[in-house]
Design a protein around this motif. Structure first.
Motif, short mmCIF file in Angstrom:
data_model
loop_
_atom_site.label_atom_id
_atom_site.label_comp_id
_atom_site.label_asym_id
_atom_site.label_seq_id
_atom_site.Cartn_x
_atom_site.Cartn_y
_atom_site.Cartn_z
N GLY A 137 8.36 20.94 24.93
CA GLY A 137 9.59 21.60 24.53
C GLY A 137 10.69 20.62 24.16
N LEU A 138 10.79 19.53 24.91
CA LEU A 138 11.82 18.54 24.63
C LEU A 138 11.49 17.73 23.37
CD1 LEU A 138 14.47 17.18 25.70
CD2 LEU A 138 12.97 15.44 26.71
N ILE A 142 13.21 20.41 20.71
CA ILE A 142 14.59 19.92 20.76
C ILE A 142 14.72 18.60 19.99
CG2 ILE A 142 16.43 19.08 22.28
CD1 ILE A 142 15.54 21.12 24.34
N LYS A 143 13.72 17.73 20.12
CA LYS A 143 13.73 16.44 19.42
C LYS A 143 15.06 15.71 19.62
CE LYS A 143 10.57 18.19 15.86
NZ LYS A 143 10.37 18.48 14.41
N ASN A 217 23.89 20.12 22.20
CA ASN A 217 22.98 19.92 21.07
C ASN A 217 21.60 20.52 21.30
OD1 ASN A 217 24.62 17.03 21.48
ND2 ASN A 217 24.81 17.97 19.44
N GLY A 218 21.20 20.62 22.56
CA GLY A 218 19.88 21.17 22.87
C GLY A 218 19.91 21.97 24.15
N ILE A 219 19.16 23.08 24.16
CA ILE A 219 19.02 23.92 25.36
C ILE A 219 17.54 24.05 25.67
CG2 ILE A 219 19.39 26.21 26.37
CD1 ILE A 219 21.66 26.60 24.32
N ARG A 240 19.39 22.99 18.92
CA ARG A 240 18.00 23.44 19.05
C ARG A 240 17.78 24.04 20.44
NH1 ARG A 240 20.05 18.79 17.74
NH2 ARG A 240 18.53 17.53 18.90
N VAL A 241 17.05 25.14 20.47
CA VAL A 241 16.76 25.83 21.73
C VAL A 241 15.25 25.91 21.91
CG1 VAL A 241 17.07 27.93 23.08
CG2 VAL A 241 18.86 27.22 21.46
N ALA A 242 14.75 25.32 22.99
CA ALA A 242 13.33 25.45 23.36
C ALA A 242 13.23 26.53 24.42
CB ALA A 242 12.79 24.12 23.89
N LEU A 243 12.61 27.64 24.07
CA LEU A 243 12.52 28.79 24.97
C LEU A 243 11.18 28.74 25.70
CD1 LEU A 243 13.94 31.33 25.91
CD2 LEU A 243 12.95 32.55 23.97
#
Length: 332
Positions: A137-138, A142-143, A217-219, A240-243
């Motif tokens: 996910g990261l 999200i990168k 910036n990322g969740i 960016r959101v990684a769910l």
């Protein structure tokens, strides 16, 4: 070889919250091994939030857990008998053999691990499926770029704790969300997060705003609902959101997003993922995670419950946030 072993099956599907009555402890006879089979004595059983979704008959990304069958679950253990050319007695193996003390398997989706390099339990946590969820996910959604701010919910849990440490290693500022002062102290003092918001403190939105004054910036989302909503309110353009999970909805909590308009306003990328759909990356991810854990660059914590009979109560506690770090059941 023992004549029998104990397992826990799904006796009924939950209606609302999971209860002990949804499970049944059984003693069953140990089958005779056939050619191509092996017998594994499980040392640890992994308890994970996804299991709650599998207990339901509702349509999902995977088949529902069958009634009166061994509850699904990750395991790590030792081969104690083998008629399989690829596995020998004494091999340490990780698989998905379920809530059971012993299991006969044909070896499919079973992976050998090095019990001398890391404790066996680590292969169910930071160097197992939770660690891979964090890594994927990261790194793939999200990168992150150095200097960016990443928000991680369930930050003291098996997945969130690894996410935050990996992001810090990549030069990011990391803000966790966790439940209670003790968990927040651990997230900051032991895991190295820059800040942690205690969502039980009653000031989630205000505290998160203060900790993310330059935006987010990322969740990396493990909970959903009010936590995701609060994080969305802090997003910067092109976030960016990684769910990864929505554990907050398992208890019937409101999962509505009042800040959904920011998905458009901030041109956010939101991607849900199931880490087992990306097995082609597991060798790379697990190799990296094993080195980071072995070198002490990634730390982990475990909550260990003793004995298979205690698994249902431990699982219910996990869904209520009682665990600290990875929730395991020690079987021997």
């Amino acid at each position: 070889m023992p004549d029998s072993y104990r397992r826990i099956v799904l006796a009924s599907r939950p209606r609302g919250a999971v209860t002990p009555d949804n499970f049944r402890l059984e003693t069953v006879a140990t089958p005779v091994l056939q050619d191509g089979e092996l017998l594994v004595r499980n040392h640890y059983l992994s308890l994970d939030p996804y299991m709650r979704g599998r207990m339901s008959a509702a349509r999902s990304y995977a088949a529902s857990q069958a009634l009166d069958q061994t509850m699904i679950g990750g395991t790590v253990g030792e081969v104690v008998a083998s008629r399989h050319a690829g596995f020998a007695v004494g091999d340490a193996v990780v698989g998905v053999l379920g809530w059971t003390e012993l299991a006969v398997t044909d070896g499919a989706q079973l992976r050998k691990v090095d019990a001398d390099k890391l404790p066996l339990s680590a292969y169910l946590g930071a160097v197992g499926m939770p660690g891979m969820a964090a890594w994927y996910g990261l790194n793939r959604i999200i990168k992150p770029r150095a200097g960016e701010t990443i928000v991680v919910s369930a930050a003291s849990g098996a997945v969130g704790s690894v996410v935050g440490q990996l992001a810090r290693l990549q030069g990011c500022r990391v803000v966790g969300i966790a439940g209670g002062p003790a968990k927040c102290r651990y997230v900051i003092d032991e895991l190295g997060f820059d800040a942690c918001i205690d969502y039980k403190g009653g000031k989630l939105e205000a505290d998160l705003a203060a900790a993310t004054s330059d935006g987010v910036n990322g969740i990396f989302e493990n909970v959903g609902g009010v936590m995701l909503d609060a994080a969305l309110a802090r997003t910067s353009a092109f976030g960016r959101v990684a769910l990864c999970g929505l554990i907050g909805g398992f208890g019937g909590a409101d999962m509505a997003l009042h800040n959904a308009r920011l998905l458009l306003i901030n041109r956010l990328t939101v991607q849900g993922f199931i880490v087992t759909e990306h097995m082609e990356l597991w060798d790379q991810g697990l190799t990296e995670l094993a080195e980071l854990v072995a070198s002490g660059q990634v730390k982990y914590r475990e909550t260990v419950t003793q004995g298979i009979a205690a698994a249902p109560e431990a699982f219910i506690g996990l869904l209520q946030g009682f665990n600290f770090g990875k929730q395991l059941v020690k079987l021997i």
